[in-house]
Design a protein around this motif. Structure first.
Motif, mmCIF file in Angstrom:
data_model
loop_
_atom_site.group_PDB
_atom_site.id
_atom_site.type_symbol
_atom_site.label_atom_id
_atom_site.label_comp_id
_atom_site.label_asym_id
_atom_site.label_seq_id
_atom_site.Cartn_x
_atom_site.Cartn_y
_atom_site.Cartn_z
ATOM 1 N N ASP A 20 0.885 -1.166 0.000
ATOM 2 C CA ASP A 20 0.000 0.000 0.000
ATOM 3 C C ASP A 20 0.924 1.218 0.000
ATOM 4 O O ASP A 20 1.546 1.538 1.013
ATOM 5 C CB ASP A 20 -0.879 -0.041 1.261
ATOM 6 C CG ASP A 20 -1.661 1.253 1.485
ATOM 7 O OD1 ASP A 20 -1.662 2.122 0.588
ATOM 8 O OD2 ASP A 20 -2.272 1.390 2.570
ATOM 9 N N THR A 152 -0.916 -1.015 -4.695
ATOM 10 C CA THR A 152 -2.272 -0.452 -4.806
ATOM 11 C C THR A 152 -2.209 1.028 -5.175
ATOM 12 O O THR A 152 -1.263 1.737 -4.829
ATOM 13 C CB THR A 152 -3.044 -0.590 -3.482
ATOM 14 O OG1 THR A 152 -2.304 0.074 -2.458
ATOM 15 C CG2 THR A 152 -3.235 -2.039 -3.105
ATOM 16 N N GLU A 182 -7.178 0.491 -4.609
ATOM 17 C CA GLU A 182 -7.204 0.396 -3.142
ATOM 18 C C GLU A 182 -8.541 -0.145 -2.614
ATOM 19 O O GLU A 182 -8.539 -1.038 -1.749
ATOM 20 C CB GLU A 182 -6.878 1.761 -2.524
ATOM 21 C CG GLU A 182 -5.395 2.089 -2.673
ATOM 22 C CD GLU A 182 -5.060 3.565 -2.533
ATOM 23 O OE1 GLU A 182 -5.945 4.356 -2.159
ATOM 24 O OE2 GLU A 182 -3.911 3.930 -2.820
ATOM 25 N N ALA A 186 -9.170 -3.510 -0.315
ATOM 26 C CA ALA A 186 -9.852 -3.530 0.990
ATOM 27 C C ALA A 186 -10.908 -4.641 1.008
ATOM 28 O O ALA A 186 -11.041 -5.370 1.994
ATOM 29 C CB ALA A 186 -10.480 -2.167 1.276
ATOM 30 N N ASP A 206 -12.819 5.734 2.671
ATOM 31 C CA ASP A 206 -11.387 5.825 3.011
ATOM 32 C C ASP A 206 -11.065 7.247 3.463
ATOM 33 O O ASP A 206 -10.925 8.155 2.641
ATOM 34 C CB ASP A 206 -10.577 5.423 1.762
ATOM 35 C CG ASP A 206 -9.068 5.450 2.006
ATOM 36 O OD1 ASP A 206 -8.638 5.976 3.053
ATOM 37 O OD2 ASP A 206 -8.335 4.953 1.143
ATOM 38 N N VAL A 359 -11.657 2.351 5.763
ATOM 39 C CA VAL A 359 -10.210 2.388 5.520
ATOM 40 C C VAL A 359 -9.696 3.745 5.995
ATOM 41 O O VAL A 359 -10.414 4.736 5.903
ATOM 42 C CB VAL A 359 -9.920 2.219 4.008
ATOM 43 C CG1 VAL A 359 -8.420 2.278 3.724
ATOM 44 C CG2 VAL A 359 -10.504 0.921 3.463
ATOM 45 N N VAL A 390 -5.649 -2.176 3.358
ATOM 46 C CA VAL A 390 -5.316 -2.132 1.923
ATOM 47 C C VAL A 390 -4.073 -2.993 1.632
ATOM 48 O O VAL A 390 -4.049 -3.759 0.667
ATOM 49 C CB VAL A 390 -5.129 -0.667 1.456
ATOM 50 C CG1 VAL A 390 -4.517 -0.606 0.063
ATOM 51 C CG2 VAL A 390 -6.476 0.052 1.467
#
Ligand code: AMP
Length: 641
Positions: A20, A152, A182, A186, A206, A359, A390
């Motif tokens: 991530d 990601t 992303e 998740a 997020d 997130v 993520v």
């Protein structure tokens, strides 16, 4: 290609890690047969996405924590938030310049570049430094070279931004085997899609330190009979929306302004455009207090600060969660405006969303969780760490790509029983294994100690009867209860396992109305082999386990009853015939002895004996109950209310 030949390919090329690559922090994860896991070191899982160059710009001085800690000292050569510049033109990136401490310049093909000293650096090079640090961290943890990664990117990244991310990987010596959105990562981290039979619509909310993204995904599970490899579920991004300058930093600013204004008024210190007439280090301390108040208020109802302003002046303040909530309402409204836009763009209503995944660090704020839950009318997924979810999903994707996706447990049946700890270390099963998901069950419990103002709920998984033989999933507390005698609180505990295998536990104490809840992913880190082993063990130990559980329950119940009987013996001293009293006392002494023996070695006690002795006491004490009630009635008549 068969699974065997794929695994051979994987071992010769080394592991694939999941990365991530975040605006503020980056995380690297890997997978094994138990599923994805974070590669952690002493410094913790998060690597700040910050790189410091030398003043000439020709060498890298620090990456990660050190670069962030000393950012204020070297603002023009400490590069943070480089993700905002990846693959963008200098003109587009110009809107970000006011938020960045370094200089953005225009490079070839109008691209955004960074000037440090004499050097012009591309955002890809800066990202490559962060990736190199993650690669190093992964190699140290795994003890093997790492050459391949899944990275990601935000769902809204265009081709140029995705290509820039690939280039950064290549510069860092990594083959980027897949770029994954992303929000898709998740969803993968929660195992969404795995084994599900129906299509799902997911919202991924997020909210980080400086950015907010909302994505709506449609997930169509792979057909069972199409022979596609596990994880071939189809993830489609229906829409995205957000705000590139909305996040937890705003909350820190709001709290800073609140403190600064009060300090200014209370101590007559001038305040000009958020700058208090105090030393830089005190101003910095107030900024740090602002963030720590926010973090404390995610867990507690109030936070207290005492700030040394120098010259013998101290500012003290207690801030409550309600106060923070009032401050945050317009900020959350802004995020929900983006949610409405994303829904409109995907032509959906909030009620069409099956699941919401949280997130980003700022989704730990209780008000954010509550408002998002109300907006979509579903309890959002919070079981996995919002900072790590993520990266875990990127590693899940890596596991699928390497053909090593044995970790996924199909959740159409619940593979192991789920329950909670009860008195004496026994486990009360609430959902029993092999039920199909979704499943819901509730049970009522009480306390075994007087005046408990907080009840611990320990969630366990497994087939055995005692806590020590089961797998601990989580612990949480139901706090703020009014003191009540043991046995009086009525604690209703509800377990709900949804179609994705996420367990939500909610507890309510019915007399006081106090509630608490928690989510976990019971299949996280479990392999099929482990499930089988736990099942076999439970069969081997079945008889012994049942006996032990029975004895533990008998101890808890007997202790509660004996306590009540003793209290009545005191209260009714004049009303009881001495022979009857002696009989009860003899029975209690006998049970006391059994309990003492059982507590030192439960095997030394015959459960049938114990049970009959307890039953005999119950029967013998019926008369005392009657005498007690009669006495209470007489007392009421003499002292009418
Ligand atoms: P991220 O960009 O996802 O790493 O999120 C970072 C943001 O989350 C920062 O603004 C942090 O202050 C915030 N944050 C981290 N932990 C908490 C918490 N427990 N409560 C509220 N905000 C938090």
């Amino acid at each position: 290609m068969s699974r065997d030949s794929q695994s051979t390919t994987q071992s010769s090329a080394g592991p694939i890690v999941g990365i991530d690559l975040g605006t503020t922090n980056s995380v690297v994860a890997c997978f094994d047969e138990r599923g994805p896991y974070i590669l952690d070191e002493d410094a913790g899982p998060l690597v700040p996405s910050v790189v410091r160059y030398s003043s000439a710009g020709d060498t890298v001085e620090a990456v990660g924590v050190d670069a962030r800690l000393r950012a204020v000292e070297f603002p023009d050569r400490t590069i943070a938030s480089v993700k905002r510049l990846m693959g963008r033109s200098a003109r587009d990136a110009a809107s970000d310049q006011p938020f960045l401490s370094y200089e953005i310049v225009e490079g070839a093909h109008e691209t955004a570049r960074i000037r440090v000293g004499e050097r012009i650096i591309t955002p890809q090079e800066v990202s490559a430094e962060i990736l190199r640090e993650l690669k190093r961290k992964a190699e140290a943890a795994l003890g093997t070279p790492v050459q391949r990664a899944v990275i990601t990117v935000p769902a809204y990244f265009d081709d140029a931004q995705r290509q820039a991310t690939r280039d950064a990987g290549r510069l860092a010596g990594l083959e980027v085997v897949r770029i994954v959105n992303e929000p898709t990562a998740a969803a993968l981290a929660y195992g969404i899609g795995a084994g599900a039979s129906a299509p799902q619509t997911i919202a991924v909310f997020d909210l980080g330190g400086g950015t907010f993204d909302i994505s709506i995904l449609a997930i169509t599970p792979a057909e069972e009979d199409d022979n596609s490899p596990a994880g071939a579920d189809f993830f489609q991004v229906l829409s995205t929306a957000g705000d590139t300058h909305l996040g937890g930093d705003d909350v820190d600013h709001m709290l800073f302004r609140l403190l600064a204004t009060e300090i200014s008024q209370q101590f007559d210190i001038s305040l000009d455009r958020d700058v208090l007439d105090l030393t830089a280090s005190i101003r910095q301390a107030i900024r740090e207090f602002s963030e720590s108040i926010k973090i404390t208020l995610s867990a507690e109802e109030s936070a207290h600060v005492r700030i040394d302003l120098g010259a013998g002046r101290f500012f003290e303040r207690t801030i409550t969660r309600d106060e923070l909530d009032a401050l945050l309402a317009p900020w959350i409204d802004q995020a929900l405006v983006s949610c409405r836009r994303a829904l409109r763009d995907s032509k959906l209503e909030a009620s069409d969303i099956d699941r919401v995944i949280m997130v980003g660090g700022s989704t730990r704020i209780p008000l954010v969780r509550r408002r998002v839950g109300e907006f979509f009318s579903v309890a959002p997924y919070t079981a996995l760490d919002p900072d790590l979810v993520v990266a875990l999903g990127a590693a899940a994707q890596a596991s699928i790509l390497s053909g090593d996706d044995r970790s996924r447990l199909l959740m159409d049946v619940i593979p192991l029983s789920l329950g909670i700890e009860t008195a004496g270390g026994a486990v009360a099963k609430i959902i029993v294994r092999n039920q199909s998901a979704p499943a819901r069950a509730a049970e009522t419990f009480s306390t075994s100690v007087d005046n408990q103002t907080s009840i611990k709920l320990h969630i366990l998984q497994g087939e055995r009867e005692m806590v020590e033989d089961c797998r601990s999933l989580a612990v949480f507390h139901l706090a703020g209860l009014p003191p009540m005698p043991a046995g009086i609180p009525q604690l209703e505990v509800e377990f709900l396992v949804d179609a994705n295998g996420v367990l939500s536990v909610s507890a309510v104490e019915k007399r006081s109305g106090k509630r608490a809840s928690l989510q976990v992913v019971p299949a996280h880190g479990l392999t099929r082999d482990e499930v089988e082993r736990m099942e076999t063990e439970s069969l081997t130990h079945a008889r012994e386990d049942m006996t032990r559980h029975r004895i533990v329950d008998l101890i808890a119940n007997t202790q509660l009853d004996v306590k009540w009987i003793r209290a009545q013996l005191d209260r009714l001293s004049a009303d009881l015939d001495p022979d009857y009293r002696a009989d009860l006392e003899k029975r209690i002494a006998y049970l006391d002895d059994i309990i003492t023996r059982a507590q030192s070695d439960w095997r030394s006690v015959d459960p049938e004996d114990f049970h009959s002795a307890k039953q005999a006491l119950d029967e013998a004490s019926v008369r005392m109950h009657e005498i007690s009630i009669a006495k209470s009635l007489r007392e009421d008549e003499n002292h009418p209310a």
